[in-house]
Design a protein around this motif. Sequence first.
Motif, PDB file in Angstrom:
ATOM      1  N   GLN A  50      37.805 -45.683 -45.156  1.00  0.00           N
ATOM      2  CA  GLN A  50      36.978 -44.427 -44.837  1.00  0.00           C
ATOM      3  C   GLN A  50      36.808 -43.694 -46.114  1.00  0.00           C
ATOM      4  O   GLN A  50      35.688 -43.463 -46.463  1.00  0.00           O
ATOM      5  N   ARG A  51      37.757 -43.725 -46.943  1.00  0.00           N
ATOM      6  CA  ARG A  51      37.328 -42.916 -48.368  1.00  0.00           C
ATOM      7  C   ARG A  51      36.299 -43.962 -49.156  1.00  0.00           C
ATOM      8  O   ARG A  51      35.497 -43.237 -49.816  1.00  0.00           O
ATOM      9  N   ASN A 110      42.376 -44.877 -43.925  1.00  0.00           N
ATOM     10  CA  ASN A 110      42.023 -43.951 -44.596  1.00  0.00           C
ATOM     11  C   ASN A 110      41.328 -44.616 -46.028  1.00  0.00           C
ATOM     12  O   ASN A 110      40.444 -43.950 -46.445  1.00  0.00           O
ATOM     13  N   ARG A 137      28.348 -51.365 -50.076  1.00  0.00           N
ATOM     14  CA  ARG A 137      28.473 -50.871 -48.688  1.00  0.00           C
ATOM     15  C   ARG A 137      28.609 -51.885 -47.348  1.00  0.00           C
ATOM     16  O   ARG A 137      29.366 -51.689 -46.670  1.00  0.00           O
ATOM     17  N   GLU A 168      28.615 -43.500 -49.970  1.00  0.00           N
ATOM     18  CA  GLU A 168      27.572 -42.920 -49.386  1.00  0.00           C
ATOM     19  C   GLU A 168      27.207 -41.892 -50.284  1.00  0.00           C
ATOM     20  O   GLU A 168      26.166 -41.524 -50.512  1.00  0.00           O
ATOM     21  N   GLN A 169      27.976 -41.213 -51.055  1.00  0.00           N
ATOM     22  CA  GLN A 169      27.863 -40.020 -52.175  1.00  0.00           C
ATOM     23  C   GLN A 169      27.045 -40.780 -53.188  1.00  0.00           C
ATOM     24  O   GLN A 169      26.129 -40.246 -53.686  1.00  0.00           O
ATOM     25  N   ASP A 175      33.005 -43.219 -47.791  1.00  0.00           N
ATOM     26  CA  ASP A 175      32.502 -41.814 -48.342  1.00  0.00           C
ATOM     27  C   ASP A 175      31.798 -41.818 -49.779  1.00  0.00           C
ATOM     28  O   ASP A 175      30.813 -41.378 -50.127  1.00  0.00           O
ATOM     29  N   ILE A 176      32.834 -42.677 -50.849  1.00  0.00           N
ATOM     30  CA  ILE A 176      32.467 -42.712 -52.082  1.00  0.00           C
ATOM     31  C   ILE A 176      30.900 -43.580 -52.226  1.00  0.00           C
ATOM     32  O   ILE A 176      29.940 -42.863 -52.921  1.00  0.00           O
TER      33      ILE A 176
END
Length: 111
Positions: free
Chosen positions: A30-31, A27, A50, A37-38, A34-35
């Motif tokens: 994945q978080r 998790n 990344r 990617e944003q 996500d951060i």
Amino acid sequence: LAYTKLRDRTLHLPAAMAPVNSSMIENTYQRGMDILEQSHRAGCDVTQDRQALRLNYGLFVANQDDWSRAAAILQPIVMDTPSNRHDNVVWNNAKRLYDMCVREIPFKGSN
């Protein structure tokens, strides 16, 4: 408690760390993805971050012998064009790990 000397300062550490839940680690990776990617969508150059996170995430999954998932995590790094490879060390490590994962993926129908 275990005691460790650190530059003349005593650091108190628990004798045994609590077992870490692998889903919690997943998790967290994945978080992080996500951060990043944003951040990328917001216009920040986070390519190196990344790639480094993907490499570490892929290594974590590969260490659980989940070869196909690890390969899928690493694939965006190794498929990058040479101009997008900000860090050749990360790319080379990702490529080596990706190749190993692909070799380890069992063929369908094999035991």
